[in-house]
Design a protein around this motif. Structure first.
Motif, mmCIF file in Angstrom:
data_model
loop_
_atom_site.group_PDB
_atom_site.id
_atom_site.type_symbol
_atom_site.label_atom_id
_atom_site.label_comp_id
_atom_site.label_asym_id
_atom_site.label_seq_id
_atom_site.Cartn_x
_atom_site.Cartn_y
_atom_site.Cartn_z
ATOM 1 N N LEU A 23 -1.193 -6.680 -1.318
ATOM 2 C CA LEU A 23 -0.991 -5.706 -0.446
ATOM 3 C C LEU A 23 -1.728 -6.647 1.101
ATOM 4 N N ILE A 24 -2.420 -7.018 1.165
ATOM 5 C CA ILE A 24 -2.997 -6.697 2.428
ATOM 6 C C ILE A 24 -2.193 -7.982 2.954
ATOM 7 N N ASP A 25 -2.336 -9.298 2.317
ATOM 8 C CA ASP A 25 -1.525 -10.678 2.936
ATOM 9 C C ASP A 25 -0.104 -10.364 2.515
ATOM 10 N N PHE A 26 0.701 -9.720 2.058
ATOM 11 C CA PHE A 26 1.808 -9.282 1.451
ATOM 12 C C PHE A 26 2.726 -8.288 1.625
ATOM 13 N N ASP A 27 2.511 -7.365 1.306
ATOM 14 C CA ASP A 27 3.173 -5.972 1.412
ATOM 15 C C ASP A 27 3.265 -5.181 3.325
ATOM 16 N N LEU A 28 2.038 -5.868 3.407
ATOM 17 C CA LEU A 28 1.686 -4.764 4.405
ATOM 18 C C LEU A 28 2.371 -5.322 6.267
ATOM 19 N N SER A 29 2.174 -6.554 5.336
ATOM 20 C CA SER A 29 2.523 -7.923 6.146
ATOM 21 C C SER A 29 3.748 -7.890 6.495
ATOM 22 N N HIS A 30 4.895 -7.451 5.411
ATOM 23 C CA HIS A 30 6.150 -7.498 5.532
ATOM 24 C C HIS A 30 6.456 -6.060 6.402
ATOM 25 N N LEU A 31 5.587 -5.056 6.000
ATOM 26 C CA LEU A 31 5.912 -3.698 6.610
ATOM 27 C C LEU A 31 5.718 -3.739 7.687
ATOM 28 N N HIS A 32 4.697 -4.118 8.194
ATOM 29 C CA HIS A 32 4.222 -4.405 9.408
ATOM 30 C C HIS A 32 5.271 -5.394 11.029
ATOM 31 N N ALA A 33 5.833 -6.266 9.817
ATOM 32 C CA ALA A 33 7.279 -6.097 10.705
ATOM 33 C C ALA A 33 8.635 -5.397 11.061
ATOM 34 N N VAL A 34 8.712 -4.778 9.781
ATOM 35 C CA VAL A 34 9.898 -3.998 10.057
ATOM 36 C C VAL A 34 9.505 -2.719 10.284
ATOM 37 N N HIS A 35 8.494 -2.832 10.448
ATOM 38 C CA HIS A 35 7.906 -0.823 11.044
ATOM 39 C C HIS A 35 6.451 -1.108 11.950
ATOM 40 N N PRO A 36 5.816 -1.825 12.496
ATOM 41 C CA PRO A 36 5.022 -1.752 12.977
ATOM 42 C C PRO A 36 4.067 -0.400 13.404
ATOM 43 N N GLY A 37 4.704 0.839 13.768
ATOM 44 C CA GLY A 37 3.959 2.140 13.886
ATOM 45 C C GLY A 37 4.116 2.688 12.795
ATOM 46 N N LEU A 38 3.866 2.313 11.606
ATOM 47 C CA LEU A 38 4.048 3.106 10.296
ATOM 48 C C LEU A 38 2.468 3.363 10.699
ATOM 49 N N ARG A 39 2.401 4.710 9.779
ATOM 50 C CA ARG A 39 1.485 5.417 9.166
ATOM 51 C C ARG A 39 0.369 4.820 8.915
ATOM 52 N N LEU A 40 0.963 4.423 7.459
ATOM 53 C CA LEU A 40 0.668 3.565 6.787
ATOM 54 C C LEU A 40 -0.185 2.438 6.912
ATOM 55 N N LEU A 41 0.214 1.793 8.072
ATOM 56 C CA LEU A 41 -0.458 0.400 8.442
ATOM 57 C C LEU A 41 -1.851 0.691 8.905
ATOM 58 N N ARG A 42 -2.049 2.177 9.477
ATOM 59 C CA ARG A 42 -3.609 2.344 9.634
ATOM 60 C C ARG A 42 -5.120 2.941 8.557
ATOM 61 N N VAL A 43 -3.860 3.102 7.715
ATOM 62 C CA VAL A 43 -5.273 3.795 6.364
ATOM 63 C C VAL A 43 -6.206 2.366 5.945
ATOM 64 N N PRO A 44 -6.534 2.414 5.586
ATOM 65 C CA PRO A 44 -7.269 1.974 5.038
ATOM 66 C C PRO A 44 -7.448 0.968 3.998
ATOM 67 N N ALA A 45 -7.601 -0.208 3.726
ATOM 68 C CA ALA A 45 -6.704 -0.686 2.673
ATOM 69 C C ALA A 45 -7.512 -1.296 1.366
ATOM 70 N N VAL A 46 -7.239 -0.986 0.483
ATOM 71 C CA VAL A 46 -7.971 -1.584 -0.651
ATOM 72 C C VAL A 46 -7.153 -3.214 -1.654
ATOM 73 N N ASP A 47 -7.111 -4.574 -1.388
ATOM 74 C CA ASP A 47 -6.823 -5.103 -1.974
ATOM 75 C C ASP A 47 -7.286 -6.112 -3.471
ATOM 76 N N THR A 48 -6.574 -5.236 -4.567
ATOM 77 C CA THR A 48 -7.035 -5.735 -6.049
ATOM 78 C C THR A 48 -6.929 -7.165 -5.831
ATOM 79 N N PHE A 49 -6.231 -8.239 -5.502
ATOM 80 C CA PHE A 49 -6.655 -9.551 -5.179
ATOM 81 C C PHE A 49 -7.136 -10.321 -5.302
#
Length: 82
Positions: A23-49
């Protein structure tokens, strides 16, 4: 793509944290690139990898389903189920 991002934003409403595999190294970095203001990016993330690497340092290739298989009591929501 825009509809998926809106769906992700709704999914994160009221969430205390989000959980994902890579999640942190792949999904969230791509989401940040296309939509940096997304609220989801400010929620704490737990990466199972990353958790897998800590818990099982000699088995770095375990997938998310094998990691979650030992905790069936944990509620799990995915975009596929919506």
């Amino acid at each position: 793509m825009a509809r998926v991002i809106v769906k992700l934003g709704r999914l994160a409403n009221g969430a205390d944290a989000i959980l994902g595999h890579s999640l942190i190294d792949f999904d969230l970095s791509h989401l940040h690139a296309v939509h940096p203001g997304l609220r989801l990016l400010r929620v704490p993330a737990v990466d199972t990898f990353r958790l897998n690497l800590l818990a099982f340092p000699h088995n770095p290739s375990a997938d998310a389903s094998s990691i979650l298989s030992w905790r069936r009591d944990v509620p799990y929501r995915s975009l596929e189920s919506r």
